[in-house]
Design a protein around this motif. Structure first.
Motif, PDB file in Angstrom:
ATOM      1  N   LEU A  14       0.832  -1.200   0.000  1.00  0.00           N
ATOM      2  CA  LEU A  14       0.000   0.000   0.000  1.00  0.00           C
ATOM      3  C   LEU A  14       0.867   1.249   0.000  1.00  0.00           C
ATOM      4  CD1 LEU A  14      -2.814   1.200   0.067  1.00  0.00           C
ATOM      5  CD2 LEU A  14      -2.733   1.085   2.560  1.00  0.00           C
ATOM      6  N   SER A  15       1.926   1.235   0.777  1.00  0.00           N
ATOM      7  CA  SER A  15       2.852   2.362   0.805  1.00  0.00           C
ATOM      8  C   SER A  15       3.546   2.528  -0.539  1.00  0.00           C
ATOM      9  CB  SER A  15       3.882   2.155   1.909  1.00  0.00           C
ATOM     10  OG  SER A  15       4.857   3.158   1.876  1.00  0.00           O
ATOM     11  N   GLN A  16       3.917   1.414  -1.149  1.00  0.00           N
ATOM     12  CA  GLN A  16       4.561   1.456  -2.457  1.00  0.00           C
ATOM     13  C   GLN A  16       3.582   1.969  -3.516  1.00  0.00           C
ATOM     14  OE1 GLN A  16       6.276  -2.261  -3.579  1.00  0.00           O
ATOM     15  NE2 GLN A  16       7.591  -1.329  -5.111  1.00  0.00           N
ATOM     16  N   LEU A  17       2.318   1.586  -3.419  1.00  0.00           N
ATOM     17  CA  LEU A  17       1.299   2.059  -4.345  1.00  0.00           C
ATOM     18  C   LEU A  17       1.119   3.573  -4.214  1.00  0.00           C
ATOM     19  CD1 LEU A  17      -0.891   1.372  -6.434  1.00  0.00           C
ATOM     20  CD2 LEU A  17      -2.473   1.089  -4.520  1.00  0.00           C
ATOM     21  N   LYS A  18       1.119   4.076  -2.985  1.00  0.00           N
ATOM     22  CA  LYS A  18       1.019   5.522  -2.771  1.00  0.00           C
ATOM     23  C   LYS A  18       2.232   6.236  -3.361  1.00  0.00           C
ATOM     24  CE  LYS A  18      -1.659   5.448   1.504  1.00  0.00           C
ATOM     25  NZ  LYS A  18      -1.619   5.769   2.940  1.00  0.00           N
ATOM     26  N   MET A  19       3.403   5.655  -3.161  1.00  0.00           N
ATOM     27  CA  MET A  19       4.620   6.267  -3.693  1.00  0.00           C
ATOM     28  C   MET A  19       4.551   6.330  -5.219  1.00  0.00           C
ATOM     29  SD  MET A  19       8.572   5.051  -3.299  1.00  0.00           S
ATOM     30  CE  MET A  19       8.369   3.671  -4.406  1.00  0.00           C
ATOM     31  N   TYR A  20       4.137   5.232  -5.862  1.00  0.00           N
ATOM     32  CA  TYR A  20       4.022   5.225  -7.315  1.00  0.00           C
ATOM     33  C   TYR A  20       2.911   6.165  -7.792  1.00  0.00           C
ATOM     34  CZ  TYR A  20       7.365   1.449  -7.906  1.00  0.00           C
ATOM     35  OH  TYR A  20       8.515   0.701  -7.927  1.00  0.00           O
ATOM     36  N   SER A  21       1.870   6.334  -7.001  1.00  0.00           N
ATOM     37  CA  SER A  21       0.814   7.283  -7.360  1.00  0.00           C
ATOM     38  C   SER A  21       1.345   8.710  -7.350  1.00  0.00           C
ATOM     39  CB  SER A  21      -0.364   7.165  -6.389  1.00  0.00           C
ATOM     40  OG  SER A  21      -0.959   5.903  -6.492  1.00  0.00           O
ATOM     41  N   PHE A  22       2.121   9.051  -6.337  1.00  0.00           N
ATOM     42  CA  PHE A  22       2.743  10.380  -6.305  1.00  0.00           C
ATOM     43  C   PHE A  22       3.684  10.566  -7.496  1.00  0.00           C
ATOM     44  CE2 PHE A  22       1.843  10.697  -1.623  1.00  0.00           C
ATOM     45  CZ  PHE A  22       1.108  11.877  -1.706  1.00  0.00           C
ATOM     46  N   MET A  23       4.459   9.542  -7.801  1.00  0.00           N
ATOM     47  CA  MET A  23       5.393   9.644  -8.916  1.00  0.00           C
ATOM     48  C   MET A  23       4.645   9.768 -10.244  1.00  0.00           C
ATOM     49  SD  MET A  23       8.242   6.930  -7.521  1.00  0.00           S
ATOM     50  CE  MET A  23       8.788   6.461  -9.108  1.00  0.00           C
ATOM     51  N   GLY A  24       3.556   9.034 -10.399  1.00  0.00           N
ATOM     52  CA  GLY A  24       2.750   9.129 -11.620  1.00  0.00           C
ATOM     53  C   GLY A  24       2.102  10.495 -11.767  1.00  0.00           C
ATOM     54  N   GLY A  25       1.565  11.017 -10.661  1.00  0.00           N
ATOM     55  CA  GLY A  25       0.985  12.360 -10.695  1.00  0.00           C
ATOM     56  C   GLY A  25       2.031  13.415 -11.008  1.00  0.00           C
ATOM     57  N   LEU A 166       3.160  26.573 -12.473  1.00  0.00           N
ATOM     58  CA  LEU A 166       2.396  25.828 -11.466  1.00  0.00           C
ATOM     59  C   LEU A 166       2.530  24.318 -11.663  1.00  0.00           C
ATOM     60  CD1 LEU A 166      -0.879  27.934 -11.262  1.00  0.00           C
ATOM     61  CD2 LEU A 166       0.924  27.753  -9.550  1.00  0.00           C
ATOM     62  N   MET A 167       2.504  23.875 -12.905  1.00  0.00           N
ATOM     63  CA  MET A 167       2.610  22.437 -13.171  1.00  0.00           C
ATOM     64  C   MET A 167       3.973  21.889 -12.752  1.00  0.00           C
ATOM     65  SD  MET A 167      -0.352  21.639 -14.198  1.00  0.00           S
ATOM     66  CE  MET A 167      -0.294  20.051 -14.962  1.00  0.00           C
ATOM     67  N   THR A 168       5.045  22.620 -13.042  1.00  0.00           N
ATOM     68  CA  THR A 168       6.369  22.137 -12.636  1.00  0.00           C
ATOM     69  C   THR A 168       6.510  22.173 -11.111  1.00  0.00           C
ATOM     70  OG1 THR A 168       7.351  24.324 -12.985  1.00  0.00           O
ATOM     71  CG2 THR A 168       7.483  22.743 -14.808  1.00  0.00           C
ATOM     72  N   PHE A 169       5.894  23.162 -10.475  1.00  0.00           N
ATOM     73  CA  PHE A 169       5.940  23.230  -9.013  1.00  0.00           C
ATOM     74  C   PHE A 169       5.236  22.018  -8.403  1.00  0.00           C
ATOM     75  CE2 PHE A 169       3.995  24.554  -4.974  1.00  0.00           C
ATOM     76  CZ  PHE A 169       5.135  24.814  -4.253  1.00  0.00           C
ATOM     77  N   PHE A 170       4.036  21.698  -8.902  1.00  0.00           N
ATOM     78  CA  PHE A 170       3.311  20.543  -8.367  1.00  0.00           C
ATOM     79  C   PHE A 170       4.027  19.235  -8.692  1.00  0.00           C
ATOM     80  CE2 PHE A 170      -0.475  23.436  -8.348  1.00  0.00           C
ATOM     81  CZ  PHE A 170      -0.564  23.489  -6.964  1.00  0.00           C
ATOM     82  N   ALA A 171       4.694  19.155  -9.839  1.00  0.00           N
ATOM     83  CA  ALA A 171       5.488  17.963 -10.152  1.00  0.00           C
ATOM     84  C   ALA A 171       6.594  17.796  -9.115  1.00  0.00           C
ATOM     85  CB  ALA A 171       6.084  18.077 -11.557  1.00  0.00           C
ATOM     86  N   GLY A 172       7.243  18.894  -8.747  1.00  0.00           N
ATOM     87  CA  GLY A 172       8.272  18.836  -7.707  1.00  0.00           C
ATOM     88  C   GLY A 172       7.712  18.391  -6.376  1.00  0.00           C
ATOM     89  N   ILE A 173       6.554  18.919  -6.012  1.00  0.00           N
ATOM     90  CA  ILE A 173       5.905  18.527  -4.747  1.00  0.00           C
ATOM     91  C   ILE A 173       5.606  17.023  -4.751  1.00  0.00           C
ATOM     92  CG2 ILE A 173       3.764  18.751  -3.396  1.00  0.00           C
ATOM     93  CD1 ILE A 173       5.530  21.112  -2.960  1.00  0.00           C
ATOM     94  N   PHE A 174       5.025  16.532  -5.855  1.00  0.00           N
ATOM     95  CA  PHE A 174       4.688  15.110  -5.925  1.00  0.00           C
ATOM     96  C   PHE A 174       5.934  14.232  -5.799  1.00  0.00           C
ATOM     97  CE2 PHE A 174       0.614  16.092  -8.405  1.00  0.00           C
ATOM     98  CZ  PHE A 174      -0.177  15.858  -7.308  1.00  0.00           C
ATOM     99  N   TYR A 175       6.999  14.598  -6.478  1.00  0.00           N
ATOM    100  CA  TYR A 175       8.202  13.764  -6.427  1.00  0.00           C
ATOM    101  C   TYR A 175       8.902  13.838  -5.070  1.00  0.00           C
ATOM    102  CZ  TYR A 175       8.433  11.512 -10.888  1.00  0.00           C
ATOM    103  OH  TYR A 175       8.189  10.675 -11.936  1.00  0.00           O
ATOM    104  N   ILE A 176       8.863  14.981  -4.419  1.00  0.00           N
ATOM    105  CA  ILE A 176       9.436  15.052  -3.067  1.00  0.00           C
ATOM    106  C   ILE A 176       8.586  14.235  -2.094  1.00  0.00           C
ATOM    107  CG2 ILE A 176       9.931  16.628  -1.148  1.00  0.00           C
ATOM    108  CD1 ILE A 176      12.042  16.628  -3.411  1.00  0.00           C
ATOM    109  N   CYS A 177       7.262  14.246  -2.266  1.00  0.00           N
ATOM    110  CA  CYS A 177       6.407  13.395  -1.431  1.00  0.00           C
ATOM    111  C   CYS A 177       6.710  11.916  -1.673  1.00  0.00           C
ATOM    112  CB  CYS A 177       4.935  13.682  -1.709  1.00  0.00           C
ATOM    113  SG  CYS A 177       4.345  15.247  -1.049  1.00  0.00           S
ATOM    114  N   ALA A 178       6.929  11.530  -2.936  1.00  0.00           N
ATOM    115  CA  ALA A 178       7.289  10.140  -3.234  1.00  0.00           C
ATOM    116  C   ALA A 178       8.625   9.794  -2.605  1.00  0.00           C
ATOM    117  CB  ALA A 178       7.340   9.932  -4.756  1.00  0.00           C
ATOM    118  N   TYR A 179       9.557  10.726  -2.644  1.00  0.00           N
ATOM    119  CA  TYR A 179      10.862  10.506  -2.008  1.00  0.00           C
ATOM    120  C   TYR A 179      10.702  10.303  -0.510  1.00  0.00           C
ATOM    121  CZ  TYR A 179      15.290  11.762   0.147  1.00  0.00           C
ATOM    122  OH  TYR A 179      16.406  11.777   0.940  1.00  0.00           O
ATOM    123  N   ARG A 180       9.885  11.127   0.128  1.00  0.00           N
ATOM    124  CA  ARG A 180       9.677  10.994   1.575  1.00  0.00           C
ATOM    125  C   ARG A 180       9.034   9.648   1.911  1.00  0.00           C
ATOM    126  NH1 ARG A 180      12.278  13.216   5.058  1.00  0.00           N
ATOM    127  NH2 ARG A 180      10.539  13.294   6.486  1.00  0.00           N
TER     128      ARG A 180
END
Length: 191
Positions: A14-25, A166-180
């Motif tokens: 489930l955690s891995q699925l969330k991480m991949y969801s953040f990375m996909g977003g 805005l799109m690049t900013f949110f992409a950065g947020i999503f990838y940092i969340c996936a990293y965390r």
């Protein structure tokens, strides 16, 4: 009785699925942002104005009057700076997309190098560059060109630049969340 919290085996997928969801977003936002950066930089509708009774429009590379377009041959510092920062933003966003795609694979020759973190940082660098470009263009246009042309407005190419930011900013947020999430999962695993 152990005070250490044990994670269940079902929580890991489930955690891995969330991480991949953040990375996909994040990858979706980055791809859309990069397309918008390219379109915004290449098109000629950053500003529209009325000149001698005719509508005219200009971009970073050309200006158009009476259905004829001409190259911007003047080497004006704010155009050059805006062009350079938009190009740098597109390049760093593209590098982030490559790192983001590579972060879906698990094998790495570097133990300490996390591709999700690298992608997030590249997207934040892209956001910073496009913010600089848009701020320079906005400041000069409002303070100089806006006074020169009475009837003027920003147009859709300019607006796409802000949306790309805005799109690049949110992409950065999503990838940092996936990293965390990856770091938290790595920290709770067996050693």
């Amino acid at each position: 009785m152990s005070l250490v919290k044990q994670s269940s085996p079902a929580a890991a997928p489930l955690s891995q699925l969330k991480m991949y969801s953040f990375m996909g977003g994040g990858l979706f936002c980055a791809i859309v942002g990069n397309i918008l950066l390219v379109v915004s930089t290449a098109t000629d509708y950053w500003m529209q104005y009325r000149l001698s009774g005719n509508y005219a429009h200009q971009g970073l590379w050309r200006y158009c009057m009476s259905n004829k377009c001409y190259m911007q041959t003047d080497s004006i510092a704010y155009w050059n700076a805006t062009r350079a920062f938009m190009i740098l933003s597109g390049m760093s966003c593209f590098a982030g997309i490559i790192a983001g795609i590579m972060s879906f694979s698990h094998f790495s020759s570097f133990e300490r190098f996390n591709r999700s973190f690298a992608a997030g940082i590249m997207f934040f660098i892209s956001t910073f560059f496009v913010l600089l470009a848009m701020a320079i263009y906005t400041g000069v246009t409002v303070n100089f060109l806006g006074k020169r042309f009475g009837d003027w407005r920003f147009s859709w190419s300019y607006i796409l630049g802000w949306v790309a930011m805005l799109m690049t900013f949110f992409a950065g947020i999503f990838y940092i969340c996936a990293y965390r999430m990856c770091e938290c999962r790595r920290g709770t695993g067996p050693r």
